[in-house]
Design a protein around this motif. Structure first.
Motif, PDB file in Angstrom:
ATOM      1  N   LEU A 156      -7.740  37.531  43.629  1.00 52.48           N
ATOM      2  CA  LEU A 156      -8.917  37.231  44.441  1.00 52.48           C
ATOM      3  C   LEU A 156      -8.646  36.082  45.402  1.00 52.48           C
ATOM      4  N   LYS A 157      -7.977  35.082  44.910  1.00 53.10           N
ATOM      5  CA  LYS A 157      -7.668  33.933  45.771  1.00 53.10           C
ATOM      6  C   LYS A 157      -6.719  34.337  46.896  1.00 53.10           C
ATOM      7  N   ALA A 158      -5.766  35.187  46.569  1.00 45.57           N
ATOM      8  CA  ALA A 158      -4.831  35.665  47.595  1.00 45.57           C
ATOM      9  C   ALA A 158      -5.564  36.519  48.637  1.00 45.57           C
ATOM     10  N   ALA A 159      -6.638  37.183  48.208  1.00 47.19           N
ATOM     11  CA  ALA A 159      -7.396  38.039  49.125  1.00 47.19           C
ATOM     12  C   ALA A 159      -8.373  37.254  49.986  1.00 47.19           C
ATOM     13  N   GLY A 160      -8.582  35.957  49.678  1.00 48.46           N
ATOM     14  CA  GLY A 160      -9.440  35.124  50.524  1.00 48.46           C
ATOM     15  C   GLY A 160     -10.810  34.830  49.976  1.00 48.46           C
ATOM     16  N   ILE A 161     -10.958  34.839  48.648  1.00 52.56           N
ATOM     17  CA  ILE A 161     -12.283  34.607  48.072  1.00 52.56           C
ATOM     18  C   ILE A 161     -12.828  33.217  48.393  1.00 52.56           C
ATOM     19  N   ASP A 162     -11.955  32.223  48.463  1.00 51.62           N
ATOM     20  CA  ASP A 162     -12.431  30.862  48.738  1.00 51.62           C
ATOM     21  C   ASP A 162     -13.074  30.770  50.126  1.00 51.62           C
TER      22      ASP A 162
ATOM     23  N   PRO B   4      -7.044  35.721  34.411  1.00 51.75           N
ATOM     24  CA  PRO B   4      -6.249  34.841  35.295  1.00 51.75           C
ATOM     25  C   PRO B   4      -5.522  35.623  36.395  1.00 51.75           C
ATOM     26  N   GLU B   5      -5.023  36.791  36.055  1.00 51.19           N
ATOM     27  CA  GLU B   5      -4.354  37.630  37.045  1.00 51.19           C
ATOM     28  C   GLU B   5      -5.337  38.092  38.125  1.00 51.19           C
ATOM     29  N   TYR B   6      -6.519  38.461  37.676  1.00 50.28           N
ATOM     30  CA  TYR B   6      -7.586  38.886  38.600  1.00 50.28           C
ATOM     31  C   TYR B   6      -7.959  37.745  39.550  1.00 50.28           C
ATOM     32  N   ILE B   7      -8.131  36.555  38.998  1.00 51.70           N
ATOM     33  CA  ILE B   7      -8.496  35.384  39.823  1.00 51.70           C
ATOM     34  C   ILE B   7      -7.410  35.104  40.859  1.00 51.70           C
ATOM     35  N   GLU B   8      -6.160  35.189  40.441  1.00 52.08           N
ATOM     36  CA  GLU B   8      -5.035  34.965  41.358  1.00 52.08           C
ATOM     37  C   GLU B   8      -5.076  35.951  42.526  1.00 52.08           C
TER      38      GLU B   8
END
Length: 522
Positions: free
Chosen positions: A499-505, A493-497
């Motif tokens: 990634l999302k902050a880095a612009g993965i979407d 979950p921390e990794y996903i968070e």
């Protein structure tokens, strides 16, 4: 960087499918592996014709100025490297008036050292690259030359002997920046394991069908051989590696967003949205907690084959092909002690056409000479085997015209890099391998599942900043997660968070948009 035109995409797919159908239906005793596309065996013809050609200097070679080529690939430096260089220099001077500096870089520091070479604009001529080795990213950095003109002027042997699917499927934005190795076209993943230990402990390996089935196997090894590591993992060599998970990253594997090669779905998703990926993380974590995996998996840079060679490792993950275990036996000295088990379905994707290539660096002082050298590795049997196996009578002996056997000095030059360097269909076969190895390659390509993404490579130009940020996040979390070294429920979950902050979407959305356009153009 990578969007391809409609007509060329259609041509790639039609050509590849036609090739596979023809290969599946054709008869005869061809030994050309993935390269029988015309009814005549191009690879075998190249091998048969190469030796007579080897005695003739390249046209105009005497008019060329002397030049030293630098070849950089990933692998362990060899004790007799200089001796082999000297033999190659004698031959290359006659052929193209060149000498060679073989400069392998061990797998551990490979990526960092290559990045430094590219950033510092170090003088290099020929460089190993692959889709899974940030090929597209390095092309975007201007590290590799467009090879179109060079293939036309000095690469005719490559064009004539290499299946067109490789050159077409490895293009970026319609251009070749690497010459693919002439080898198998299908892909599969699984494990290489110590057959002798399994037999000694009475382990029935025929019961292993999935990754989960290895639990009982590794327990038996841990109990029966307390000093042996049941499974060796390291960065890029895990149960979630692309070759084992059958993940199609639709381009550079360092850029998020994938589909499954063995599925018909064309929805691009991040890895953590694939149940297969998350389930495998959890299985790996359980194996780690049970002591099956080397405790330093997240940090150890020792190549898995070197770990096997040391004699205290039972199994390692590996991409597979016919006789892969026998190649590893020769590389590690564990002759007659290894076997392999596939753990997924055979597939064909763009990652296979660009899975191993030689590029010409933009820092090369003589790109034409560099291409002449690559061309020789695809056409000249003597040079190809000299680079890959060393000197006859020293590093190997001939058991027959095409079969070789080890000597007491084989260990001094055994780079295990034949799959990177030129045409494998020119390679000699070790006596411990099946003499019909190349015919088996042809059979291996039959009935492979074709990925929906075959022929597509993502253009990341519009999301460069996000890709850079993702690479930084991955460096903090990915290796630890995929080797089972950290608690998945806590860290994922921390990794996903992050990634999302880095612009993965944003990356996923852009990749889906480009992929949809590609699919619509077919």
């Amino acid at each position: 960087m990578v969007q391809m035109r409609k007509k060329r995409f259609s041509a790639i797919i039609v050509m590849l499918v036609a090739m596979l159908l023809f290969s599946a239906c054709s008869g005869g005793k061809s030994a050309g592996g993935a390269n029988d596309t015309t009814g005549g065996d191009q690879a075998t013809n190249a091998a048969e014709s190469a030796e007579p050609q080897a005695s003739k200097p390249a046209a105009g070679a005497s008019d060329l100025k002397p030049y030293e080529l630098k070849l950089v690939y990933t692998g362990a430096p060899q004790a007799d490297e200089k001796k082999v260089e000297e033999a190659m220099n004698t031959y290359l001077t006659e052929k193209i008036n060149a000498t060679i500096d073989i400069a392998p870089i061990d797998w551990g520091p490979w990526e960092d050292k290559l990045n430094l070479m590219i950033a510092s604009r170090e003088k290099v001529d020929v460089v190993f690259t692959a889709q899974w080795q940030k090929y597209a990213v390095n092309v975007a950095k201007g590290a590799f030359k467009d090879l179109g003109p060079l293939l036309e002027s000095h690469g005719q042997g490559i064009v004539e002997s290499l299946d067109p699917a490789f050159l077409e499927g490895s293009k970026i934005d319609g251009k070749n920046y690497g010459v693919p190795t002439n080898k198998e076209l299908a892909a599969q993943g699984g494990i290489i394991y110590r057959k002798d230990i399994a037999e000694e402990l009475g382990i029935d390996m025929t019961q292993v069908i999935t990754i989960a089935d290895l639990d009982a196997v590794f327990k038996a090894v841990k109990d029966g051989k307390p000093g042996m590591t049941p499974l060796y993992l390291k960065e890029g060599e895990t149960f979630n590696s692309h070759y084992l998970g059958n993940y199609d990253a639709l381009g550079d594997t360092s850029i998020p967003g994938m589909i499954l090669k063995d599925s018909d779905s064309t929805k691009v998703v991040p890895s953590y949205e694939l149940p297969r990926y998350v389930d495998t993380l959890k299985i790996t974590r359980e194996f780690y907690k049970k002591g099956y995996i080397n405790s330093d998996a997240a940090t150890n840079q020792t190549m898995n084959t070197d770990a096997m060679k040391a004699g205290n490792v039972f199994a390692m993950t590996s991409s597979l092909k016919p006789g892969k275990y026998a190649e590893i036996e020769n590389q590690t000295g564990l002759i007659g002690k290894l076997a392999q088990i596939p753990l997924n379905e055979k597939t064909i994707a763009t990652s296979e056409t660009a899975g191993a290539m030689l590029a010409v660096s933009t820092t090369s002082g003589d790109p034409e000479r560099a291409m002449m050298f690559i061309n020789l590795l695809h056409t000249d049997k003597y040079l190809n085997n000299l680079l890959n196996f060393g000197i006859e009578g020293d590093h190997y002996e001939k058991a027959s015209e095409e079969i070789i056997k080890p000597t007491d000095n084989t260990k001094s030059y055994s780079p295990g890099a034949a799959w990177m360097l030129g045409s494998q269909f020119l390679n000699y076969v070790w006596e411990s391998e099946d003499p019909d190895k190349w015919a088996q390659y042809k059979e291996f390509n039959q009935n492979a599942k074709v990925s929906p993404g075959l022929g597509f490579v993502f253009n990341s130009d519009s999301v460069k900043a996000e890709v850079g940020a993702i690479v930084n996040v991955d460096s903090q979390y990915l290796i630890a997660l995929e080797t089972g070294s950290v608690d998945v429920d806590k860290v994922l979950p921390e990794y996903i968070e992050k990634l999302k902050a880095a612009g993965i979407d944003k990356i996923i959305e852009e990749k889906q948009t480009q992929f949809d356009k590609f699919l619509a153009s077919k």
